[in-house]
Design a protein around this motif. Structure first.
Motif, PDB file in Angstrom:
ATOM      1  N   ARG A 404     -15.009  -3.011  41.768  1.00  0.00           N
ATOM      2  CA  ARG A 404     -15.155  -4.074  40.772  1.00  0.00           C
ATOM      3  C   ARG A 404     -15.756  -5.320  41.413  1.00  0.00           C
ATOM      4  O   ARG A 404     -16.647  -5.962  40.856  1.00  0.00           O
ATOM      5  N   LEU A 405     -15.281  -5.655  42.605  1.00  0.00           N
ATOM      6  CA  LEU A 405     -15.835  -6.800  43.323  1.00  0.00           C
ATOM      7  C   LEU A 405     -17.304  -6.534  43.675  1.00  0.00           C
ATOM      8  O   LEU A 405     -18.153  -7.441  43.582  1.00  0.00           O
ATOM      9  N   LEU A 406     -17.596  -5.300  44.055  1.00  0.00           N
ATOM     10  CA  LEU A 406     -18.976  -4.925  44.396  1.00  0.00           C
ATOM     11  C   LEU A 406     -19.902  -5.121  43.187  1.00  0.00           C
ATOM     12  O   LEU A 406     -21.009  -5.671  43.323  1.00  0.00           O
ATOM     13  N   ASN A 411     -24.247  -7.874  40.459  1.00  0.00           N
ATOM     14  CA  ASN A 411     -24.740  -8.311  39.157  1.00  0.00           C
ATOM     15  C   ASN A 411     -24.699  -9.823  39.000  1.00  0.00           C
ATOM     16  O   ASN A 411     -24.970 -10.340  37.908  1.00  0.00           O
ATOM     17  N   LYS A 412     -24.341 -10.490  40.114  1.00  0.00           N
ATOM     18  CA  LYS A 412     -24.319 -11.959  40.151  1.00  0.00           C
ATOM     19  C   LYS A 412     -23.489 -12.554  39.010  1.00  0.00           C
ATOM     20  O   LYS A 412     -23.881 -13.503  38.342  1.00  0.00           O
ATOM     21  N   LEU A 413     -22.300 -11.939  38.819  1.00  0.00           N
ATOM     22  CA  LEU A 413     -21.368 -12.444  37.814  1.00  0.00           C
ATOM     23  C   LEU A 413     -20.479 -13.515  38.429  1.00  0.00           C
ATOM     24  O   LEU A 413     -20.498 -13.749  39.638  1.00  0.00           O
ATOM     25  N   TYR A 426     -14.117  -5.703  52.795  1.00  0.00           N
ATOM     26  CA  TYR A 426     -14.486  -4.299  52.668  1.00  0.00           C
ATOM     27  C   TYR A 426     -15.914  -4.118  52.133  1.00  0.00           C
ATOM     28  O   TYR A 426     -16.332  -2.985  51.901  1.00  0.00           O
ATOM     29  N   ILE A 427     -16.621  -5.212  51.919  1.00  0.00           N
ATOM     30  CA  ILE A 427     -18.018  -5.121  51.478  1.00  0.00           C
ATOM     31  C   ILE A 427     -18.872  -6.055  52.338  1.00  0.00           C
ATOM     32  O   ILE A 427     -18.364  -6.988  52.954  1.00  0.00           O
ATOM     33  N   THR A 435     -28.546  -6.717  48.713  1.00  0.00           N
ATOM     34  CA  THR A 435     -27.658  -5.825  47.965  1.00  0.00           C
ATOM     35  C   THR A 435     -26.316  -5.700  48.697  1.00  0.00           C
ATOM     36  O   THR A 435     -26.282  -5.569  49.926  1.00  0.00           O
ATOM     37  N   TRP A 436     -25.259  -5.714  47.916  1.00  0.00           N
ATOM     38  CA  TRP A 436     -23.916  -5.549  48.491  1.00  0.00           C
ATOM     39  C   TRP A 436     -23.547  -4.064  48.496  1.00  0.00           C
ATOM     40  O   TRP A 436     -23.864  -3.334  47.564  1.00  0.00           O
ATOM     41  N   TYR A 437     -22.866  -3.631  49.573  1.00  0.00           N
ATOM     42  CA  TYR A 437     -22.449  -2.233  49.663  1.00  0.00           C
ATOM     43  C   TYR A 437     -21.114  -2.154  50.411  1.00  0.00           C
ATOM     44  O   TYR A 437     -20.660  -3.129  51.032  1.00  0.00           O
ATOM     45  N   LEU A 438     -20.475  -0.975  50.337  1.00  0.00           N
ATOM     46  CA  LEU A 438     -19.169  -0.775  50.979  1.00  0.00           C
ATOM     47  C   LEU A 438     -19.305  -0.689  52.494  1.00  0.00           C
ATOM     48  O   LEU A 438     -20.248  -0.097  53.015  1.00  0.00           O
TER      49      LEU A 438
END
Length: 583
Positions: A404-406, A411-413, A426-427, A435-438
């Motif tokens: 959810r955080l990812l 999505n720049k929310l 963890y990301i 781009t964010w990833y695990l």
């Protein structure tokens, strides 16, 4: 009027035009022509005192029934009843009580059950020993808090007009404040000393009886749990900012309960500053109980991971207390033992299907204490467990929040601050693509011990037996949390002079609720269960039982008791109420 065994004389009442009520006696005879029962003879008995229910027998009736001469005769349930002089005086005095403030029809079943439960468990006698007659009003306020879901105290007298509580009188908000101000820490300690003594004496009696039969009785088990109560008050000394799951803008006080497994009774309670955590306050609670003269020698203290620390284990060993505690997996030595025995903890040979877990004893730890210059060694069992179901659920919950955080980041929310604080490690973000990833290694490490847990005890050598005892404390924990949700226990509206009393009332309400939970759970094996397995549903069903004010006298008549309500009385060990109940 000559009585005959073949004639059944009935009694009835009627009121004349002037409002006077009379009692008559009559018997019916079958009319073979009209094919119906008709009154064959009617006899005047006497005049009824509508305020007391007492009958002034007529001269003619007394001549026919000399057995009533000189007796106090009352009209109850359509029959004549002889009462002793003491009973007659009590009824007349009861009739003088002003009940104009109380409704003609009142809810009876739930408040009656709670009062009888408090009586059966000796709570009423303990309260009277410490607080005198004020103790009964404190209990009434506790029942009010439980039944009304924590309506404001100034609504008590309005609520009381619709509910049964014996010998209760309305209390204004001002009177309640004065009553709460009389509750001091010394009196609270005296009350819990009595409760603890009663519980230990009952356990000792049970143990002595079992010994005669050659049976083993485990130690008395005491669960410890705590909660925080937020407050707006500026005058409570112990109010402080602490770790709050909600209302972090408010100060809070902490409340710790020590609860008897067998009855659900609270045998000690400790209110402390809101900034102090469970692990830190635990040694102080034990020392306070010992200093008050409470015997802890044959008590198994059961605590969750919130109280776990090496220091607290050592403290319990030093003062020779039996314990069973959840262990935090932050201890490197515990994680090392899980790694060592991971193969066993995934082997069906080490599983107990009924409990749904794998288990084995990691090792028997060697601890020591010093007494009068001598070092004494103690065996402490470290039991290790693995639940595949629990591990899977923990993995799902963890990955749901991380992903959810990812999604929020990619999505720049709007950023969720709490989510970011907990899961941002963890990301990570690719510097080129943004781009964010695990972070795979971090996620794997975080989930490595999901589904694994440990217990430490110096009393129970079998890991499955230890788990059964530990799980039983969940009854107390769930009851504690449900009470807080349903009764608005998360807020404390009180001043510095009354908050001890308000917390004490809260404790009485909590005690009664947990007693109901534990009593109901104890009858499951017999097939007796709560309706819908819900205590709230049971309480609503009990509320349905009503009592109606008897004409002109200071008592109420209970309505017909439905089978569902009788079953609940049996479940909670409550005697069926009498047909006539006093104020």
């Amino acid at each position: 009027m000559a009585d005959s065994t073949d004639i059944k004389w009935n009694f009835s009442s009627y009121t004349d035009k002037k409002g006077r009520t009379y009692i008559i006696s009559y018997y019916n005879k079958w009319d073979s022509i009209k094919k119906q029962s008709r009154v064959a003879q009617r006899v005047h008995v006497g005049r009824l005192n509508s305020d007391t229910g007492e009958v002034s027998l007529g001269k003619t009736y007394l001549e026919l029934h000399p057995e009533y001469t000189g007796c106090s005769v009352f009209y109850e349930d359509n029959r004549l009843v002889i009462r002793s002089a003491e009973e007659a005086l009590s009824i007349r005095q009861e009739a003088d009580i002003d009940l104009s403030w109380r409704c003609d029809c009142i809810s009876f079943g739930l408040t009656y059950s709670l009062w009888e439960m408090a009586k059966r468990h000796g709570i009423i006698s303990s309260l009277k020993s410490v607080f005198g007659e004020d103790g009964l009003d404190l209990l009434r306020l506790g029942i009010y808090e439980l039944c009304s879901h924590s309506m404001a105290m100034h609504n008590y007298e309005d609520w009381l007009s619709m509910y049964y509580l014996p010998d209760a009188q309305p209390l204004s908000g001002q009177k309640i404040s004065r009553l709460l101000a009389t509750v001091t820490q010394e009196k609270i300690d005296d009350y819990f000393t009595l409760r603890h003594s009663r519980l230990t004496e009952l356990h000792q009696q049970k143990k002595e009886y079992a010994n005669k039969k050659g049976l083993y009785v485990p130690p008395m088990m005491m669960a410890m749990d705590s909660t925080s109560i937020s407050t707006y008050s500026k005058t409570i000394d112990d109010a402080a900012f602490g770790h709050a799951k909600q209302d972090d803008f408010l100060k809070q006080v902490n409340l710790t309960l020590c609860v008897d497994y067998a009855s659900g009774d609270v045998c000690y309670a400790y209110e402390s500053e809101g900034s102090v955590n469970d692990m830190t306050i635990f040694p102080d609670i034990l020392m306070r109980m010992r200093n008050m003269g409470m015997d802890l020698s044959d008590i198994l203290v059961v605590t969750d991971r919130g109280y776990s620390s090496v220091m607290n284990v050592q403290k319990q060993i030093n003062v020779q207390i039996k314990f069973l505690t959840g262990v935090k997996l932050t201890e490197d030595s515990v994680k090392a033992k899980i790694d060592r025995y991971k193969e066993s903890l995934n082997n069906p040979v080490f599983m107990k299907g009924v409990l749904g877990v794998y288990a084995r004893t990691g090792e028997v730890e060697k601890w020591s204490s010093t007494c009068e210059g001598y070092t004494i060694d103690h065996d402490v069992y470290l039991h290790l467990y693995h639940s595949g179901t629990l591990g899977e659920q923990e993995n799902v919950n963890f990955m749901r929040d991380v992903q959810r955080l990812l999604d929020i980041q990619n999505n720049k929310l709007k950023t969720d601050r709490n989510l970011w604080q907990r899961y941002s490690k963890y990301i990570e973000q690719d510097k080129k693509t943004k781009t964010w990833y695990l972070k795979a290694d971090a996620v794997e490490k975080a989930c490595r011990y999901n589904g694994y847990f440990a217990l430490r005890t110096n009393e129970i050598s079998d890991p499955f037996d230890a788990l059964v005892v530990y799980r039983e404390r969940n009854i107390v924990e769930v009851a504690f949390k449900q009470f807080k949700v349903l009764n608005g226990g998360e807020r404390l509206y009180a001043t510095g002079s009354t908050y001890k009393g308000k917390i004490f009332i809260h404790l009485l309400a909590q005690t009664l609720r947990m007693m109901m939970c534990v009593t109901a759970a104890g009858h499951k094996a017999e097939g007796k269960v709560l309706p819908g397995e819900s205590l709230e549903k049971a309480m609503i069903q009990l509320k349905k039982l009503q009592a109606t004010k008897a004409p002109g006298i200071g008592s109420y008549i209970t309505k017909e008791i439905p089978k569902k309500t009788r079953d609940l009385f049996d479940l909670f060990g409550i005697p069926y109420p009498k047909k006539h109940i006093k104020n």
